[in-house]
Design a protein around this motif. Structure first.
Motif, PDB file in Angstrom:
ATOM      1  N   ASN A  15       0.839  -1.201   0.000  1.00  0.00           N
ATOM      2  CA  ASN A  15       0.000   0.000   0.000  1.00  0.00           C
ATOM      3  C   ASN A  15       0.875   1.252   0.000  1.00  0.00           C
ATOM      4  O   ASN A  15       0.628   2.194  -0.761  1.00  0.00           O
ATOM      5  CB  ASN A  15      -0.889   0.022   1.250  1.00  0.00           C
ATOM      6  CG  ASN A  15      -2.220  -0.675   1.020  1.00  0.00           C
ATOM      7  OD1 ASN A  15      -3.174  -0.061   0.564  1.00  0.00           O
ATOM      8  ND2 ASN A  15      -2.268  -1.965   1.300  1.00  0.00           N
ATOM      9  N   LYS A  44      -9.805  -5.187  -3.829  1.00  0.00           N
ATOM     10  CA  LYS A  44      -9.940  -4.031  -2.930  1.00  0.00           C
ATOM     11  C   LYS A  44      -8.751  -3.072  -3.141  1.00  0.00           C
ATOM     12  O   LYS A  44      -8.914  -1.854  -3.259  1.00  0.00           O
ATOM     13  CB  LYS A  44      -9.955  -4.543  -1.487  1.00  0.00           C
ATOM     14  CG  LYS A  44     -10.633  -3.604  -0.515  1.00  0.00           C
ATOM     15  CD  LYS A  44     -10.857  -4.310   0.804  1.00  0.00           C
ATOM     16  CE  LYS A  44     -10.634  -3.296   1.928  1.00  0.00           C
ATOM     17  NZ  LYS A  44     -10.295  -3.893   3.189  1.00  0.00           N
ATOM     18  N   SER A  47      -9.059  -1.318  -6.534  1.00  0.00           N
ATOM     19  CA  SER A  47     -10.017  -0.212  -6.629  1.00  0.00           C
ATOM     20  C   SER A  47      -9.529   0.985  -5.823  1.00  0.00           C
ATOM     21  O   SER A  47      -9.741   2.136  -6.210  1.00  0.00           O
ATOM     22  CB  SER A  47     -11.429  -0.661  -6.233  1.00  0.00           C
ATOM     23  OG  SER A  47     -11.557  -0.692  -4.849  1.00  0.00           O
ATOM     24  N   LYS A  48      -8.804   0.746  -4.747  1.00  0.00           N
ATOM     25  CA  LYS A  48      -8.273   1.862  -3.948  1.00  0.00           C
ATOM     26  C   LYS A  48      -7.275   2.704  -4.743  1.00  0.00           C
ATOM     27  O   LYS A  48      -7.242   3.928  -4.629  1.00  0.00           O
ATOM     28  CB  LYS A  48      -7.602   1.279  -2.695  1.00  0.00           C
ATOM     29  CG  LYS A  48      -7.119   2.306  -1.700  1.00  0.00           C
ATOM     30  CD  LYS A  48      -6.650   1.606  -0.429  1.00  0.00           C
ATOM     31  CE  LYS A  48      -5.999   2.579   0.541  1.00  0.00           C
ATOM     32  NZ  LYS A  48      -5.378   1.883   1.670  1.00  0.00           N
ATOM     33  N   TYR A  49      -6.447   2.026  -5.557  1.00  0.00           N
ATOM     34  CA  TYR A  49      -5.368   2.744  -6.255  1.00  0.00           C
ATOM     35  C   TYR A  49      -5.580   2.855  -7.766  1.00  0.00           C
ATOM     36  O   TYR A  49      -4.680   3.298  -8.491  1.00  0.00           O
ATOM     37  CB  TYR A  49      -4.030   2.060  -5.983  1.00  0.00           C
ATOM     38  CG  TYR A  49      -3.635   2.146  -4.529  1.00  0.00           C
ATOM     39  CD1 TYR A  49      -3.175   3.343  -3.986  1.00  0.00           C
ATOM     40  CD2 TYR A  49      -3.767   1.048  -3.693  1.00  0.00           C
ATOM     41  CE1 TYR A  49      -2.841   3.431  -2.642  1.00  0.00           C
ATOM     42  CE2 TYR A  49      -3.435   1.125  -2.347  1.00  0.00           C
ATOM     43  CZ  TYR A  49      -2.976   2.321  -1.830  1.00  0.00           C
ATOM     44  OH  TYR A  49      -2.651   2.420  -0.503  1.00  0.00           O
ATOM     45  N   HIS A 233      -1.393  11.486   0.902  1.00  0.00           N
ATOM     46  CA  HIS A 233      -1.653  10.044   1.019  1.00  0.00           C
ATOM     47  C   HIS A 233      -1.344   9.590   2.450  1.00  0.00           C
ATOM     48  O   HIS A 233      -0.354  10.019   3.034  1.00  0.00           O
ATOM     49  CB  HIS A 233      -0.780   9.277   0.019  1.00  0.00           C
ATOM     50  CG  HIS A 233      -1.026   7.806   0.046  1.00  0.00           C
ATOM     51  ND1 HIS A 233      -2.094   7.231  -0.600  1.00  0.00           N
ATOM     52  CD2 HIS A 233      -0.387   6.793   0.680  1.00  0.00           C
ATOM     53  CE1 HIS A 233      -2.085   5.929  -0.377  1.00  0.00           C
ATOM     54  NE2 HIS A 233      -1.058   5.640   0.390  1.00  0.00           N
TER      55      HIS A 233
END
Ligand SMILES: NC(=O)c1ccc[n+]([C@@H]2O[C@H](COP(=O)([O-])OP(=O)(O)OC[C@H]3O[C@@H](n4cnc5c(N)ncnc54)[C@H](OP(=O)(O)O)[C@@H]3O)[C@@H](O)[C@H]2O)c1
Length: 291
Positions: A15, A44, A47-49, A233
């Motif tokens: 991440n 997951k 879709s987050k990045y 971020h």
């Protein structure tokens, strides 16, 4: 053309790595796929990045022809098998530290990368911070004199506890934590006072922390500062924004056709592994991988 990254594992450091890439030009770094042991977790992450493809196995990512270089963010027991899988598939590899579990594994992986003629680097991200480069320059130029001793402390300790870092609440390293070492020494020495006490340290509004991901450097020849970009971020680890520097180095090496980075060489990965293996062997640590 952008460097096309595949990410292996959807854990904490993966991440942070992908988050750090966001500060680099889109035309230079593109994350094209992520793989995790579970498809749900990979989806997951994707879709987050905004990652194009999500795979529920590392094997599928290894077979994706669009992936040029793989960032391996699994726990270290998995580094050898996963990096080997990627290298066998002809992928370049940036693998989290430690490169492998022991010397035997490091040798095996380097040998495989050489055979397959792919880029391989242990992700010792500190090396690529401008501060480390400035440090290296100062040492090599001789401007801080001959270095005859290195004493290094990781130094992570009390900063999360407000009371312990504030002078007004009696904070600092000495009273809360240093006490334990002082009392132990006094006990062992039969209660005698030491003849001499030598202490050194930094006041906490001026500490060059964290040493593995620094933004400043001080030596007799002056202060150097290189601040990380603030992108907003939220990272899992301190100064993880600086993971972008190693990505820049991987891209540079790939563009120049290098199979190893001159800044973090295979030889040094092997040396690191040898030193760590000696250290842990001396204190009696043995891993299954050692057999
Ligand atoms: N450069 C740095 O600053 C930094 C900071 C922290 C850690 N690291 C290094 O990065 C690596 C990962 O650390 P992390 O904190 O990100 O760890 P983590 O989130 O606990 O785990 C990373 C991934 O490893 C896989 N994994 C976890 N447990 C496993 C198990 N028992 N068997 C097989 N696979 C397992 C999982 O992959 P899936 O998602 O595929 O399930 C998980 O997402 C370590 O080698 C560590 O030394 C580097």
């Amino acid at each position: 053309m952008a460097t096309r990254w595949g990410i292996v594992s959807a854990g904490l450091i993966s991440n942070d790595f992908v988050g750090a890439l966001k500060a680099l030009p889109e035309g230079e770094h593109r994350v094209v796929a992520v793989a995790a042991r579970s498809l749900e977790s990979a989806k997951k992450f994707a879709s987050k990045y905004g990652v194009e493809k999500a795979y529920g196995s590392y094997d599928e990512l290894a077979r994706d022809p669009n992936v040029e270089v793989v960032y391996i963010g699994t726990i270290q027991t998995q580094h050898l098998p996963v990096a080997s899988l990627m290298i066998q598939a002809g992928k370049h590899v940036l693998c989290e530290k430690p490169l492998c579990m022991n010397v035997k594994e490091v040798k095996q992986l380097i040998q495989l990368a050489k055979e397959k003629k792919v880029f391989l680097m242990e992700a010792v991200w500190s090396r690529f911070f401008p501060v480390y480069q400035e440090l290296t320059r100062r040492i090599q130029s001789g401007e801080i004199g001959d270095v005859v001793q290195v004493i290094c402390s990781f130094g992570k300790s009390i900063e999360d506890v407000t009371r312990m870092v504030r002078r007004e609440t009696g904070g600092g390293a000495t009273l809360d934590l240093g006490l334990y070492t002082v009392q132990f020494t006094t006990l062992v020495m039969g209660g005698d006072k030491p003849q001499k006490v030598l202490a050194c340290g930094h006041l906490n509004d001026n500490v060059n922390y964290p040493m593995w991901a620094p933004e400043s450097l001080e030596s007799s020849s002056g202060k150097y500062e290189s601040l990380l970009p603030k992108t907003g971020h939220i990272f899992n680890f301190e100064n993880s924004q600086g993971l972008m520097y190693e990505a820049v180095e991987v891209r540079r090496c790939l563009n120049e056709g290098l199979l190893e980075s001159p800044v973090m060489t295979h030889k040094e990965s092997l040396t690191n592994a040898e030193v760590m293996e000696k250290m842990r062997t001396q204190v009696g640590v043995k891993f299954d991988q050692d057999d």
